[in-house]
Motif scaffolding. Structure first.
Motif, short mmCIF file in Angstrom:
data_model
loop_
_atom_site.label_atom_id
_atom_site.label_comp_id
_atom_site.label_asym_id
_atom_site.label_seq_id
_atom_site.Cartn_x
_atom_site.Cartn_y
_atom_site.Cartn_z
N ALA A 130 0.84 -1.19 0.00
CA ALA A 130 0.00 0.00 0.00
C ALA A 130 0.88 1.25 0.00
N PRO A 131 0.47 2.30 -0.72
CA PRO A 131 1.26 3.53 -0.72
C PRO A 131 1.37 4.12 0.69
N VAL A 132 2.49 4.78 0.94
CA VAL A 132 2.67 5.50 2.19
C VAL A 132 1.76 6.73 2.18
N VAL A 133 1.19 7.07 3.34
CA VAL A 133 0.35 8.26 3.44
C VAL A 133 0.87 9.15 4.56
N GLY A 134 0.41 10.39 4.56
CA GLY A 134 0.85 11.30 5.60
C GLY A 134 0.44 12.74 5.35
N LEU A 135 1.28 13.67 5.81
CA LEU A 135 1.02 15.10 5.68
C LEU A 135 2.25 15.81 5.15
N TRP A 136 2.03 16.71 4.21
CA TRP A 136 3.09 17.63 3.79
C TRP A 136 2.87 18.94 4.53
N ASN A 175 4.17 22.73 4.84
CA ASN A 175 4.90 23.86 4.28
C ASN A 175 4.56 25.06 5.17
N TYR A 176 5.19 25.07 6.34
CA TYR A 176 4.79 25.97 7.43
C TYR A 176 5.88 27.01 7.65
N ALA A 177 5.53 28.28 7.47
CA ALA A 177 6.51 29.36 7.60
C ALA A 177 6.99 29.53 9.04
N VAL A 178 8.28 29.78 9.18
CA VAL A 178 8.87 30.15 10.47
C VAL A 178 9.06 31.67 10.44
N VAL A 179 8.50 32.35 11.42
CA VAL A 179 8.52 33.82 11.40
C VAL A 179 9.17 34.38 12.66
N ASN A 180 9.59 35.66 12.56
CA ASN A 180 10.10 36.36 13.74
C ASN A 180 8.98 37.14 14.39
N THR A 181 9.31 37.93 15.38
CA THR A 181 8.28 38.67 16.13
C THR A 181 7.59 39.73 15.28
N GLN A 182 8.21 40.11 14.17
CA GLN A 182 7.59 41.08 13.25
C GLN A 182 6.82 40.39 12.12
N MET A 183 6.64 39.07 12.26
CA MET A 183 5.91 38.26 11.28
C MET A 183 6.58 38.24 9.92
N LYS A 184 7.89 38.39 9.91
CA LYS A 184 8.66 38.23 8.68
C LYS A 184 9.12 36.78 8.57
N VAL A 185 9.02 36.25 7.37
CA VAL A 185 9.37 34.85 7.16
C VAL A 185 10.89 34.67 7.22
N LEU A 186 11.32 33.80 8.14
CA LEU A 186 12.74 33.48 8.27
C LEU A 186 13.11 32.22 7.50
N ALA A 187 12.18 31.30 7.43
CA ALA A 187 12.41 30.03 6.73
C ALA A 187 11.05 29.40 6.43
N ARG A 188 11.05 28.54 5.43
CA ARG A 188 9.82 27.78 5.12
C ARG A 188 10.22 26.36 4.76
N PRO A 189 10.58 25.57 5.76
CA PRO A 189 11.01 24.20 5.50
C PRO A 189 9.84 23.32 5.04
N ASN A 190 10.16 22.31 4.29
CA ASN A 190 9.18 21.33 3.84
C ASN A 190 9.43 20.00 4.54
N TYR A 191 8.42 19.51 5.23
CA TYR A 191 8.52 18.22 5.89
C TYR A 191 7.33 17.35 5.48
N VAL A 192 7.59 16.05 5.32
CA VAL A 192 6.52 15.09 5.13
C VAL A 192 6.50 14.16 6.34
N PHE A 193 5.37 14.15 7.03
CA PHE A 193 5.14 13.22 8.14
C PHE A 193 4.48 11.98 7.55
N THR A 194 4.97 10.79 7.89
CA THR A 194 4.46 9.57 7.27
C THR A 194 4.01 8.54 8.30
N ASP A 195 3.19 7.60 7.82
CA ASP A 195 2.67 6.56 8.70
C ASP A 195 3.67 5.45 8.93
N ARG A 196 4.69 5.36 8.08
CA ARG A 196 5.72 4.34 8.26
C ARG A 196 7.02 4.79 7.60
#
Length: 204
Positions: free
Chosen positions: A24-30, A32-53
């Motif tokens: 069966a294909p692997v499933v999960g969540l992608w 794409n969640y921005a990391v911001v500073n206190t002024q709401m400026k984007v510092l980074a936007r890493p991409n992560y995939v959370f998987t079931d296995r």
């Protein structure tokens, strides 16, 4: 076997994760969640995939966004590095953004985390182009996440709510929890159900 025949087969093996121990294909969540500073400026936007296995080979993941009438295809991100990331390391790296860390540590039911990256832009669907356009804007901290499946659907912008993948019947459903704070997802593949959840913020 000729090269002309073997190359498409190799490509299909890559796209559909045929080498996984579980057919069966692997499933999960992608995420794409921005990391911001206190002024709401984007510092980074890493991409992560959370998987079931755990992944055993490089895998392309397609996002599926449910708009009630059909599934909108978000193509695609890929995981090439097969070493899972320690979630604690991610939380420490981006500890300054408590919204980011709270979201990441509140994802339930997907024990493995991998670094991901978008596939070549020539393969992007319309919604993927929109998501990547937002991600490229350093002044837009809008988070995005979407349930994904370890498969690719060539040149598809939408899929029916129930669809076929590798000969298996598949369906994705989602709903907010009773308190409204989380979204619960259910992937059903030939009757086998995988359930996971995340905080509701990206879909508000």
């Amino acid at each position: 076997m000729s090269t002309k025949k073997s190359l498409p087969l190799l490509l299909l093996s890559f796209l559909f994760g045929c080498g996984q121990a579980d057919s069966a294909p692997v499933v999960g969540l992608w995420e794409n969640y921005a990391v911001v500073n206190t002024q709401m400026k984007v510092l980074a936007r890493p991409n992560y995939v959370f998987t079931d296995r755990q992944l055993t080979e490089p895998t392309v993941f397609t996002g599926l966004q449910n708009d009630s009438a059909e599934m909108v295809v978000v193509c695609c991100v890929k995981v090439s590095k097969l070493t899972a990331v320690d979630l604690k390391t991610i939380l420490q790296k981006y500890a300054a953004d408590t919204d980011f860390t709270q979201h990441m540590k509140s994802i339930k039911g997907l024990p493995y985390v991998y670094e991901a990256e978008p596939v070549d832009s020539k393969q992007w669907t319309n919604l993927m182009q929109t998501v990547m356009g937002i991600a490229a804007n350093k002044n837009d901290p809008s988070p995005y996440s979407v349930p994904v499946i370890g498969a690719a659907f060539e040149k598809k912008e939408t899929l029916p709510l129930a669809f076929q993948i590798g000969g298996q019947k598949a369906r994705l459903t989602s709903k907010k929890t009773a308190d409204g704070n989380s979204i619960s997802y259910q992937f059903t593949l030939d009757g086998k159900v995988t359930t996971f959840s995340e905080p509701a913020e990206p879909h508000d």
